[in-house]
Write an enzyme that holds these catalytic residues in place. Structure first.
Site, PDB file in Angstrom:
ATOM      1  N   ASN A   1      -0.491   3.085   0.852  1.00 61.49           N
ATOM      2  CA  ASN A   1      -1.175   3.457   2.105  1.00 61.49           C
ATOM      3  C   ASN A   1      -0.207   3.939   3.185  1.00 61.49           C
ATOM      4  OD1 ASN A   1      -3.389   2.543   0.705  1.00 61.49           O
ATOM      5  ND2 ASN A   1      -4.194   1.297   2.363  1.00 61.49           N
TER       6      ASN A   1
ATOM      7  N   ARG B   1      -8.168  -1.494  -9.334  1.00 59.44           N
ATOM      8  CA  ARG B   1      -9.301  -2.330  -8.978  1.00 59.44           C
ATOM      9  C   ARG B   1     -10.471  -2.046  -9.921  1.00 59.44           C
ATOM     10  NH1 ARG B   1      -8.831  -0.915  -2.613  1.00 59.44           N
ATOM     11  NH2 ARG B   1      -8.397   1.101  -3.587  1.00 59.44           N
TER      12      ARG B   1
END
Length: 570
Positions: A91, A222
Site C-alpha cells: 500500500n 486473501r
C-alpha cells in the site's frame, strides 16, 4: 539492465474555459500518499510545515527500517512504543517515506534523515529473496505476505526506488558501494519478474498478484484474491519493463506477450453504473474497454469473489460490500497501450513475433549436428521438423563433451546467452569414460551435481530444463542382451529429475527396447560404421528423434501446441 534517470514528469494540459496552462505533478512510479510533498519546492522543506512533516515521518519508522501502511505518517507524530510498529512495503508504504527523507537530507543535511534512509535501504536489500522478489513485509510471517508481492504494486515501487538510488543524481549522497548493491538488487528483481511471467499452453501471458518465493508459482492471498492472471498488477509490471533503457531479448518477448494478453483480454460493451444504490455492470455498446482484476489462468475467463472465496462469473453476483470495497474492473490496459506505443516507436526494429519460442539442445556426439561430409548424425539434427514455424531449435551439442567438460569449456554459458525458452539436456556417454579421462564423472556425485547446476542456472533465467537420459550403446553380449554400461547415469538423471521436479524423457529405456527389437544385425544398419556402437547414421538419428518427440508432449505439455498437426504420422 540499466535505466536512465526518469525525472518527475510535468504534464501540461489546456484548460479550455480559462484558456490557461496548468502544471500537474506526475511521478513515473505508481503513486504514493506522500507524492504531494515530493512536488513541493526546496524552500518548503526548510519551512516549519516541512520540518514538522519530516519529524512525523521519522517517528513512524519501525525497528527494522520500514514504515506502516494505511496511516498518514506525515500528518502526526507517533508517540507510542516503536516495537509495536509493523512496517511493510504494501500500500505504498516505505518507498514514499524514503524518497521524502532523501530529499529532506539533500536540503537540510539533517543526519537523522540520512540514518533513517540508510536503515530503510538496508531492510529493503535484506528482504529481497534469492529468487529476486520481495515479500509484503520484513520479516515475513507464515501468511500470504511471505509471497513475492506484486499486489498493489509493492515490488514495482521498490524497483523504481532501487533504480533511482543506483542511477539518479538525487541519490548521489548514497555511498558508491550501496548504490552498486542497489543496482544489482534491481537487476535481480527484473530477472524475477521475467521468471514469474505465467505461461499458458507454452505461451507467455501476464502475472499473478503473488508468486511463491522459491518456485515462483502463482499464489493466492486473501480469500477473495485467488490464484489468477492479474489485470491490475500486470499493467504496472509491463510499464516498468517498457521503461528499461536497453531491454534484453527476454524483456522484449515478455513485453510483447503481455501487451498481446491485454489486447485479447479487454472487455467491451459493458459499463459500471450506480443502479438502485449499487454499483452494477450494465450492457453498453459505447462503454470504454476495461479489464477485470482477475482472470482464470487456464481459461482466461474473468471472475470475481465474495469473502467466502467462491468464484462467481457475474460482477452483479458479488455482495454489495465486496462490490464497492474492491477494484474488480479497471482501465489498466489503457496505460499499457499508451506506454507500448512509445516503446514500439523506440524499439520497433528489435521486435519479433511475441509468440515465437527458442528451444536449445545440449549434449554430446549422439545429439550434435555434423557437417554434410561426415556420415555421423545426431538426433538433435531432426527435432526442428516436428515443430511449427514459431519454434526455433538451436542445436548446441558438442561431440566428445561430458556434463563436466561442456561446462568447463564455456559451452553452457554460451547456451544461456541465447536466453532460450526450453533446453533439452542429454549427457552420459563421455561421462562414462575411464576415471583417468578428464571428461569422466561419477554418476551419483559429480554427474548428478552437474545436472543440478544445469537445472538451477536454466531456471535462473526463466528457461525450462528438460532432461533426456543417455541413449543406449548398441553393444550386445554373447546371449544377445545389451550391455548396459550407461544405466548408472540414466538412473542418476531420473533421480535428479524427481528431486528437482524437472521433466525427463527416458531415451535410455526406449532406445534399449528399440535396439533389442532390431537385434545386433539391425543395429548395424542404423550405425555410423560396423564397428561403431555409439554413433548413428541418418536413419538411426531420425529414429531416436522420433522417440524423443513422441515422449516430449507428455513430459512438457506446454510444448504440445507448438507441434505440427501431422506429428503422429512422422
Amino acid at each position: 539492465m540499466k535505466w536512465n534517470t526518469i525525472r518527475n514528469m510535468v504534464v501540461l494540459f489546456a484548460c479550455v474555459a480559462a484558456m490557461q496552462i496548468s502544471v500537474v505533478y506526475a511521478a513515473p512510479w505508481p503513486s504514493t500518499r506522500l507524492d504531494r510533498y515530493l512536488e513541493k519546492d526546496d524552500a518548503w522543506y526548510s519551512s516549519e510545515e516541512g520540518k514538522v512533516v519530516v519529524e512525523n515521518i521519522l517517528s513512524w519508522q519501525d525497528a527494522y527500517g520500514s514504515w506502516p501502511k494505511n496511516v498518514n505518517t506525515a500528518a502526526r507524530l507517533y508517540t507510542g512504543d516503536r516495537k509495536e510498529l509493523e512496517g511493510t512495503f504494501d500500500n505504498a508504504a516505505t518507498t514514499g517515506e524514503m524518497r521524502l527523507l532523501a530529499r529532506a537530507y539533500r536540503i537540510s543535511q539533517d543526519s537523522r534523515c540520512l540514518e533513517a534512509f540508510n536503515k530503510g535501504l538496508s531492510v529493503i536489500l535484506k528482504a529481497q529473496y534469492p529468487t529476486g522478489g520481495w515479500p509484503q513485509q520484513y520479516p515475513p510471517d507464515k501468511g500470504y505476505n511471505r509471497h513475492i508481492t506484486f499486489n498493489d504494486h509493492a515490488m514495482v515501487r521498490l524497483l523504481y526506488l532501487l533504480r533511482d538510488i543506483a542511477q539518479a543524481s538525487e541519490f548521489e549522497f548514497v555511498d558508491a558501494e550501496k548504490r552498486e548493491v542497489a543496482g544489482q538488487a534491481f537487476d535481480r528483481g527484473i530477472t524475477c519478474i521475467l521468471n514469474c511471467q505465467i505461461r499458458v499452453n507454452g505461451k507467455r501471458t501476464v502475472w499473478c498478484a503473488q508468486h511463491d518465493a522459491e518456485d515462483l508459482k502463482p499464489q493466492s492471498a486473501r480469500s477473495y484474491e485467488r490464484i489468477s492472471l492479474s489485470g491490475s498488477e500486470s499493467a504496472e509490471i509491463l510499464q516498468l519493463l517498457m521503461r528499461l533503457d536497453n531491454p534484453s531479448e527476454r524483456v522484449i518477448r515478455a513485453v510483447q506477450a503481455g501487451v498481446r494478453w491485454y489486447e485479447i483480454s479487454k472487455i467491451e460493451g459493458l459499463r459500471i453504473k450506480w443502479v438502485q444504490g449499487k454499483r452494477t455492470a450494465v450492457p453498453d455498446p459505447d462503454g470504454p474497454p476495461m479489464w477485470a482484476r482477475f482472470y482464470e489462468i487456464e481459461t482466461n475467463r474473468p471472475f470475481f469473489c465474495n469473502r467466502d472465496g467462491v468464484p462467481v462469473y457475474d460482477y452483479n453476483e458479488v455482495d454489495s460490500e465486496r462490490r464497492e470495497g474492491y477494484a474488480w474492473y479497471g482501465n489498466w490496459g489503457k496505460d499499457v497501450f499508451w506506454e507500448y506505443d512509445k516503446w514500439k516507436a523506440k524499439f520497433g526494429d528489435r521486435l519479433t513475433d511475441e509468440q515465437s519460442m527458442t528451444l536449445v539442445i545440449i549434449g554430446d556426439s549422439t545429439v550434435c549436428a555434423f557437417p554434410e561430409d561426415d556420415s555421423r548424425r545426431g538426433w538433435g539434427q531432426y527435432v526442428q521438423a516436428y515443430f511449427d514455424d514459431s519454434v526455433k531449435v538451436v542445436n548446441l551439442a558438442r561431440s566428445g563433451r561430458s556434463s563436466k567438460t561442456f561446462l568447463n569449456e564455456g559451452h553452457w554459458e554460451r547456451a544461456l546467452w541465447t536466453e532460450p525458452d526450453y533446453v533439452l539436456i542429454q549427457f552420459g556417454h563421455n561421462d562414462d569414460h575411464a576415471p583417468e579421462k578428464p571428461e569422466s564423472t561419477d554418476a551419483d556425485t559429480e554427474y548428478a551435481d552437474n545436472l543440478r547446476r544445469y537445472i538451477a542456472e536454466a531456471r535462473a533465467i526463466g528457461t525450462v530444463p528438460i532432461l533426456v537420459t543417455p541413449v543406449h550403446r548398441r553393444k550386445f553380449d554373447t546371449t544377445g542382451r545389451l550391455k548396459d554400461t550407461l544405466r548408472p547415469y540414466a538412473d542418476a538423471m531420473k533421480r535428479v529429475a524427481a528431486e528437482k521436479n524437472v521433466a525427463v524423457i527416458d531415451l535410455h529405456t526406449a532406445s534399449g527396447e528399440l535396439f533389442l527389437k532390431l537385434g545386433e544385425d539391425g543395429c548395424e544398419e542404423i550405425g555410423n560404421a560396423p564397428d561403431d556402437r555409439t554413433h548413428f547414421n541418418e536413419r538411426g538419428a531420425q529414429m531416436l528423434a522420433e522417440i524423443i518427440m513422441k515422449q516430449l508432449p507428455s513430459a512438457e505439455t506446454n510444448l504440445k501446441p507448438y507441434l505440427k498437426k501431422n506429428f503422429e504420422t512422422k
